[in-house]
Design an enzyme around this catalytic site. Structure first.
Site, PDB file in Angstrom:
ATOM      1  N   CYS A  99      -5.381  20.067  -0.805  1.00 11.57           N
ATOM      2  CA  CYS A  99      -4.914  18.789  -1.356  1.00 11.57           C
ATOM      3  C   CYS A  99      -5.017  17.669  -0.315  1.00 11.57           C
ATOM      4  O   CYS A  99      -4.498  17.803   0.795  1.00 11.57           O
ATOM      5  CB  CYS A  99      -3.458  18.935  -1.822  1.00 11.57           C
ATOM      6  SG  CYS A  99      -2.801  17.408  -2.500  1.00 11.57           S
TER       7      CYS A  99
ATOM      8  N   ASP B 187      16.429  26.765  -5.797  1.00 14.64           N
ATOM      9  CA  ASP B 187      15.429  27.661  -6.378  1.00 14.64           C
ATOM     10  C   ASP B 187      15.928  28.572  -7.503  1.00 14.64           C
ATOM     11  O   ASP B 187      15.316  28.649  -8.551  1.00 14.64           O
ATOM     12  CB  ASP B 187      14.796  28.512  -5.256  1.00 14.64           C
ATOM     13  CG  ASP B 187      13.601  29.307  -5.719  1.00 14.64           C
ATOM     14  OD1 ASP B 187      12.911  28.844  -6.630  1.00 14.64           O
ATOM     15  OD2 ASP B 187      13.345  30.373  -5.152  1.00 14.64           O
TER      16      ASP B 187
ATOM     17  N   CYS C  17      -2.639  11.671  -8.318  1.00 14.23           N
ATOM     18  CA  CYS C  17      -3.754  12.622  -8.212  1.00 14.23           C
ATOM     19  C   CYS C  17      -5.088  11.949  -8.524  1.00 14.23           C
ATOM     20  O   CYS C  17      -6.127  12.354  -8.002  1.00 14.23           O
ATOM     21  CB  CYS C  17      -3.556  13.799  -9.172  1.00 14.23           C
ATOM     22  SG  CYS C  17      -2.430  15.057  -8.536  1.00 14.23           S
TER      23      CYS C  17
HETATM   24  C1  B12 Z   1       8.715  30.547 -11.477  1.00 10.57           C
HETATM   25  C2  B12 Z   1       8.311  29.880 -10.187  1.00 10.57           C
HETATM   26  C3  B12 Z   1       7.064  30.211  -9.655  1.00 10.57           C
HETATM   27  C4  B12 Z   1       6.002  30.954 -10.463  1.00 10.57           C
HETATM   28  C5  B12 Z   1       5.353  29.952 -11.434  1.00 10.57           C
HETATM   29  C6  B12 Z   1       4.945  28.646 -10.734  1.00 10.57           C
HETATM   30  C7  B12 Z   1       4.681  27.466 -11.644  1.00 10.57           C
HETATM   31  N1  B12 Z   1       3.824  26.585 -11.197  1.00 10.57           N
HETATM   32  O1  B12 Z   1       5.262  27.334 -12.694  1.00 10.57           O
HETATM   33  C8  B12 Z   1       5.079  31.497  -9.333  1.00 10.57           C
HETATM   34  C9  B12 Z   1       5.569  32.873  -8.889  1.00 10.57           C
HETATM   35  C10 B12 Z   1       3.603  31.593  -9.673  1.00 10.57           C
HETATM   36  C11 B12 Z   1       5.387  30.482  -8.220  1.00 10.57           C
HETATM   37  C12 B12 Z   1       4.504  30.199  -7.211  1.00 10.57           C
HETATM   38  C13 B12 Z   1       4.783  29.285  -6.189  1.00 10.57           C
HETATM   39  N2  B12 Z   1       5.957  28.671  -5.969  1.00 10.57           N
HETATM   40 CO1  B12 Z   1       7.422  28.725  -7.153  1.00 10.57          CO
HETATM   41  N3  B12 Z   1       8.931  28.499  -8.359  1.00 10.57           N
HETATM   42  C14 B12 Z   1       9.170  28.966  -9.538  1.00 10.57           C
HETATM   43  C15 B12 Z   1      10.512  28.412 -10.063  1.00 10.57           C
HETATM   44  C16 B12 Z   1      11.597  29.461  -9.828  1.00 10.57           C
HETATM   45  C17 B12 Z   1      10.485  27.962 -11.520  1.00 10.57           C
HETATM   46  C18 B12 Z   1       9.259  27.132 -11.879  1.00 10.57           C
HETATM   47  C19 B12 Z   1       9.037  27.065 -13.362  1.00 10.57           C
HETATM   48  O2  B12 Z   1       9.984  27.003 -14.110  1.00 10.57           O
HETATM   49  N4  B12 Z   1       7.775  27.095 -13.793  1.00 10.57           N
HETATM   50  C20 B12 Z   1       7.425  26.905 -15.152  1.00 10.57           C
HETATM   51  C21 B12 Z   1       6.846  25.490 -15.315  1.00 10.57           C
HETATM   52  C22 B12 Z   1       6.375  25.276 -16.753  1.00 10.57           C
HETATM   53  O3  B12 Z   1       7.910  24.615 -15.085  1.00 10.57           O
HETATM   54  P1  B12 Z   1       7.914  23.532 -13.885  1.00 10.57           P
HETATM   55  O4  B12 Z   1       7.213  24.126 -12.720  1.00 10.57           O
HETATM   56  O5  B12 Z   1       9.281  23.052 -13.658  1.00 10.57           O
HETATM   57  O6  B12 Z   1       6.995  22.424 -14.512  1.00 10.57           O
HETATM   58  C23 B12 Z   1       7.520  21.340 -15.228  1.00 10.57           C
HETATM   59  C24 B12 Z   1       6.685  20.103 -15.054  1.00 10.57           C
HETATM   60  O7  B12 Z   1       5.627  20.386 -14.195  1.00 10.57           O
HETATM   61  C25 B12 Z   1       6.258  19.698 -16.452  1.00 10.57           C
HETATM   62  N5  B12 Z   1       4.799  19.730 -16.656  1.00 10.57           N
HETATM   63  C26 B12 Z   1       3.897  20.206 -15.817  1.00 10.57           C
HETATM   64  N6  B12 Z   1       2.704  20.098 -16.294  1.00 10.57           N
HETATM   65  C27 B12 Z   1       2.775  19.552 -17.460  1.00 10.57           C
HETATM   66  C28 B12 Z   1       1.769  19.245 -18.317  1.00 10.57           C
HETATM   67  C29 B12 Z   1       2.112  18.724 -19.547  1.00 10.57           C
HETATM   68  C30 B12 Z   1       1.001  18.459 -20.473  1.00 10.57           C
HETATM   69  C31 B12 Z   1       3.485  18.486 -19.821  1.00 10.57           C
HETATM   70  C32 B12 Z   1       3.866  17.932 -21.089  1.00 10.57           C
HETATM   71  C33 B12 Z   1       4.493  18.782 -18.879  1.00 10.57           C
HETATM   72  C34 B12 Z   1       4.121  19.310 -17.700  1.00 10.57           C
HETATM   73  O8  B12 Z   1       6.842  20.634 -17.360  1.00 10.57           O
HETATM   74  C35 B12 Z   1       7.515  21.671 -16.684  1.00 10.57           C
HETATM   75  C36 B12 Z   1       8.930  21.831 -17.164  1.00 10.57           C
HETATM   76  O9  B12 Z   1       9.015  22.181 -18.471  1.00 10.57           O
HETATM   77  C37 B12 Z   1      10.712  27.154  -9.137  1.00 10.57           C
HETATM   78  C38 B12 Z   1      12.158  26.779  -8.825  1.00 10.57           C
HETATM   79  C39 B12 Z   1      12.804  26.052  -9.982  1.00 10.57           C
HETATM   80  N7  B12 Z   1      13.974  26.501 -10.352  1.00 10.57           N
HETATM   81  O10 B12 Z   1      12.252  25.140 -10.547  1.00 10.57           O
HETATM   82  C40 B12 Z   1       9.925  27.569  -7.847  1.00 10.57           C
HETATM   83  C41 B12 Z   1       9.171  26.480  -7.107  1.00 10.57           C
HETATM   84  C42 B12 Z   1       8.420  25.671  -8.120  1.00 10.57           C
HETATM   85  N8  B12 Z   1       8.153  27.231  -6.263  1.00 10.57           N
HETATM   86  C43 B12 Z   1       7.943  26.735  -5.154  1.00 10.57           C
HETATM   87  C44 B12 Z   1       6.945  27.217  -4.265  1.00 10.57           C
HETATM   88  C45 B12 Z   1       7.025  26.758  -2.821  1.00 10.57           C
HETATM   89  C46 B12 Z   1       5.944  28.079  -4.720  1.00 10.57           C
HETATM   90  C47 B12 Z   1       4.640  28.479  -3.989  1.00 10.57           C
HETATM   91  C48 B12 Z   1       4.036  27.372  -3.149  1.00 10.57           C
HETATM   92  C49 B12 Z   1       4.907  29.724  -3.119  1.00 10.57           C
HETATM   93  C50 B12 Z   1       3.667  30.342  -2.491  1.00 10.57           C
HETATM   94  N9  B12 Z   1       3.099  29.731  -1.467  1.00 10.57           N
HETATM   95  O11 B12 Z   1       3.226  31.391  -2.875  1.00 10.57           O
HETATM   96  C51 B12 Z   1       3.738  28.879  -5.188  1.00 10.57           C
HETATM   97  C52 B12 Z   1       2.958  27.654  -5.720  1.00 10.57           C
HETATM   98  C53 B12 Z   1       2.046  28.000  -6.833  1.00 10.57           C
HETATM   99  C54 B12 Z   1       1.832  26.781  -7.724  1.00 10.57           C
HETATM  100  N10 B12 Z   1       0.653  26.192  -7.692  1.00 10.57           N
HETATM  101  O12 B12 Z   1       2.778  26.391  -8.431  1.00 10.57           O
HETATM  102  C55 B12 Z   1       8.740  25.476  -4.915  1.00 10.57           C
HETATM  103  C56 B12 Z   1       7.810  24.271  -5.099  1.00 10.57           C
HETATM  104  C57 B12 Z   1       8.129  23.093  -4.199  1.00 10.57           C
HETATM  105  C58 B12 Z   1       7.223  21.936  -4.514  1.00 10.57           C
HETATM  106  N11 B12 Z   1       6.994  21.098  -3.509  1.00 10.57           N
HETATM  107  O13 B12 Z   1       6.737  21.764  -5.599  1.00 10.57           O
HETATM  108  C59 B12 Z   1       9.888  25.607  -6.020  1.00 10.57           C
HETATM  109  C60 B12 Z   1      10.371  24.288  -6.588  1.00 10.57           C
HETATM  110  C61 B12 Z   1      11.031  26.361  -5.329  1.00 10.57           C
HETATM  111  C62 B12 Z   1      11.857  25.481  -4.400  1.00 10.57           C
HETATM  112  N12 B12 Z   1      13.148  25.418  -4.635  1.00 10.57           N
HETATM  113  O14 B12 Z   1      11.381  24.852  -3.494  1.00 10.57           O
HETATM  114  N13 B12 Z   1       6.605  29.886  -8.418  1.00 10.57           N
HETATM  115  S1  SF4 Z   2      -5.666  18.586  -4.831  1.00  9.33           S
HETATM  116 FE1  SF4 Z   2      -3.759  17.414  -4.737  1.00  9.33          FE
HETATM  117  S2  SF4 Z   2      -4.351  15.311  -5.245  1.00  9.33           S
HETATM  118 FE2  SF4 Z   2      -6.038  16.641  -5.847  1.00  9.33          FE
HETATM  119  S3  SF4 Z   2      -5.605  17.046  -8.007  1.00  9.33           S
HETATM  120 FE3  SF4 Z   2      -4.728  18.723  -6.834  1.00  9.33          FE
HETATM  121  S4  SF4 Z   2      -2.608  18.147  -6.506  1.00  9.33           S
HETATM  122 FE4  SF4 Z   2      -3.702  16.291  -7.127  1.00  9.33          FE
END
Ligand code: B12
Ligand code: SF4
Ligand code: SF4
Length: 352
Positions: A251, A137, A191
C-alpha cells in the site's frame, strides 16, 4: 461547592495521548449504513469457521445492543509498525514470514492496560457519572467502521483502516461511553484508482474493493482455521507461518517516508521470531515453541497449528534436505493426525 467538570472531546483526546494512544477520535452512536454490510458478508459465507462473528451479529449491528446508554464511541489507535523490513522486501523461502502485529507482546493485554488507565483517568477528572465499556478487538464492535466515523482513517480496498499520516499498521480499540461527546468529521476515502492490494493478494481473497473472503485469506488460514488447510491454498501460503501482511506492505500509504513507526519495546519482534529460519522453528520442541509464544498474540493459534503452518511453509521451501527433519520430528504435535497429514503433503511436494 465543587464545580461540575463535564467530559469533553478535548479532555478525552489529551488523556488518550497521555495513556499511550497515537490516535483518538469520537464517533456518534448511530445506525451507520456500513454496519448493515456485515450481515451480507456473513450470509456469503466469508466468515468461515469464525462462529463467534455469527453469534454476536446482532450486537455488532449496533453498539446500543451492547450498552443501551451508549452515545459516543471513543475510537483509539496505536501504531505497531517497527523499523523491521517488510516481508516482501526479503524473499528467502527458508525464513518464516510472521505478521508484524503478532511478533511482539500480545496487543490485547498491552492495550487493555492502556484503556483501563485512560478510563480511570477520565472518571477521576470528570465528576459527572457516566457509563463506559472498553474493548480491544474481541468486543462485539465493528471497530473499523467506528474508527472511520471518528476520523482516524478510511477503510481501504484491502479492508484495513488507513490513516493518511501514519499508514495502516494501527491497532484499534474503543470506549463506548454514555456521554454525548462532540463527534469528529469522518475520514474520506483516499484509495483512488489504486488496486495494488487486490493485485498482491496471493489467494485473491479481496474479491471486490473493500470486501474480503476470509476463508481465502492467509491470515484466516494460518490463524483462525482449526482443521486442515485446503490443498488449493497450500502453495499460496509460501513461507507464511503466521498471518499475512502483503496487502498492507504494497500500500502506498505504508511506503510513504513519513509512515508511523513505534520504538515501544512491546511491538518489537521477539528474538526467536525475528526473521526466524523455518527449520529452526520446526526443530524446536513443543515446550520450546510454547515458551516462545507465551505472552504474544501468536498463542491464539497454539503450537499444533503453528507446526501445521511450518510444515506447509517448509513444503514450499523447495529445499529437499528439510524432508528428513519434517518426517523425523519427535515432537508430540508432529504426531497429531492434522499435522501428520500436512507433513506428508510437504514431503511429497519436496520430492516431486
Ligand atoms: C474477523 C477479523 C479478521 C478476519 C476477517 C478480516 C476482514 N477483513 O474482515 C481475518 C482473520 C481474515 C483477519 C485478518 C486480519 N486482521 Co483482523 N479482525 C477481525 C475482527 C475481529 C472483526 C472484523 C470483521 O468483523 N470483519 C467482517 C467485515 C465485514 O467487517 P469490517 O471489517 O468491520 O468491515 C466493515 C466495513 O469495512 C464496511 N465495508 C467494507 N467494505 C464494504 C463494502 C461495501 C460495498 C459496503 C457497503 C460496506 C463495506 O462494512 C463492514 C461492517 O459491516 C476485527 C476486530 C473488530 N472487532 O472489528 C479485527 C481487525 C480488523 N484485524 C486487524 C488486523 C491487524 C488484521 C490483520 C492485519 C492481521 C494479519 N497481519 O494477519 C489481517 C488483515 C487482513 C485484511 N486484509 O483484512 C485489525 C485491523 C486494524 C486496521 N488498521 O484496520 C482489527 C481492527 C483488530 C484490531 N483491534 O486492531 N481479521
Ligand atoms: S493498496 Fe492501499 S491505497 Fe491502494 S487500493 Fe489498496 S488500500 Fe487503497
Ligand atoms: S492478508 Fe494476505 S491473504 Fe489476506 S487479503 Fe491481505 S494479502 Fe490477501
Amino acid at each position: 461547592m465543587i464545580p461540575v467538570v463535564r467530559l469533553s472531546s478535548a479532555i478525552v483526546k489529551a488523556e488518550a495521548t497521555a495513556a499511550g494512544f497515537d490516535l483518538c477520535g469520537i464517533a456518534a452512536v448511530q445506525s451507520h449504513p456500513e454496519l448493515t454490510f456485515f450481515h451480507e458478508w456473513l450470509a456469503r459465507g466469508y466468515a468461515g469457521e469464525m462462529h463467534y462473528l455469527h453469534r454476536t451479529a446482532e450486537r455488532r449491528a449496533d453498539v446500543r445492543a451492547v450498552m443501551p446508554s451508549a452515545r459516543s464511541v471513543i475510537s483509539l489507535g496505536v501504531v505497531y509498525n517497527t523499523e523491521r523490513p517488510y516481508s516482501n522486501q526479503h524473499n528467502d523461502p527458508k525464513r518464516a514470514a510472521i505478521a508484524r502485529y503478532a511478533w511482539g507482546d500480545d496487543y490485547h493485554v498491552v492495550i487493555e492496560r492502556r484503556l483501563a488507565t485512560l478510563l480511570a483517568r477520565l472518571r477521576e477528572i470528570a465528576n459527572e457519572q457516566f457509563e463506559a465499556r472498553a474493548y480491544v478487538d474481541t468486543g462485539p464492535v465493528q471497530e473499523r467502521v467506528y474508527a472511520q466515523y471518528a476520523g482516524l482513517g478510511w477503510i481501504g480496498k484491502n479492508t484495513c483502516l488507513i490513516n493518511e499520516d501514519l499508514g495502516s499498521w494501527i491497532f484499534l480499540s474503543e470506549i463506548l461511553c454514555s456521554v454525548p461527546l462532540e463527534a469528529d468529521a469522518p475520514a474520506f476515502d483516499q484509495c483512488g484508482s489504486c488496486t495494488r492490494c487486490l493485485d498482491a493478494c496471493p489467494t485473491s481473497a479481496l474479491v471486490d474493493p473493500g470486501v474480503l473472503d476470509a476463508t481465502r485469506c492467509l491470515s484466516y488460514l494460518t490463524i483462525e482455521l482449526k482443521g486442515a488447510i485446503p490443498e488449493e491454498h497450500r502453495g499460496s501460503i509460501g513461507r507464511h507461518a503466521y498471518g499475512c501482511d502483503l496487502c498492507q506492505e504494497v500500500c502506498p500509504w505504508n511506503i510513504a517516508p513519513g509512515i508511523g513507526k513505534s520504538t515501544e519495546k512491546e511491538w518489537q519482534p521477539r528474538p526467536g521470531l525475528d526473521n526466524a529460519g523455518l527449520l529452526d522453528l520446526w526443530n524446536r520442541s513443543d515446550d520450546e515453541l510454547r515458551t516462545l509464544l507465551k505472552g504474544s498474540a501468536m498463542k491464539r493459534a497454539g503450537v499444533k497449528r503453528l507446526r501445521r503452518n511450518l510444515a506447509v511453509a517448509l513444503g514450499n521451501s523447495a529445499d529437499p534436505t528439510v524432508a528428513a527433519a519434517l518426517s523425523g520430528s519427535r515432537a508430540e504435535t508432529a504426531g497429531d493426525p492434522l499435522v501428520a497429514e500436512h507433513i506428508a503433503w510437504a514431503v511429497e511436494k519436496l520430492s516431486g
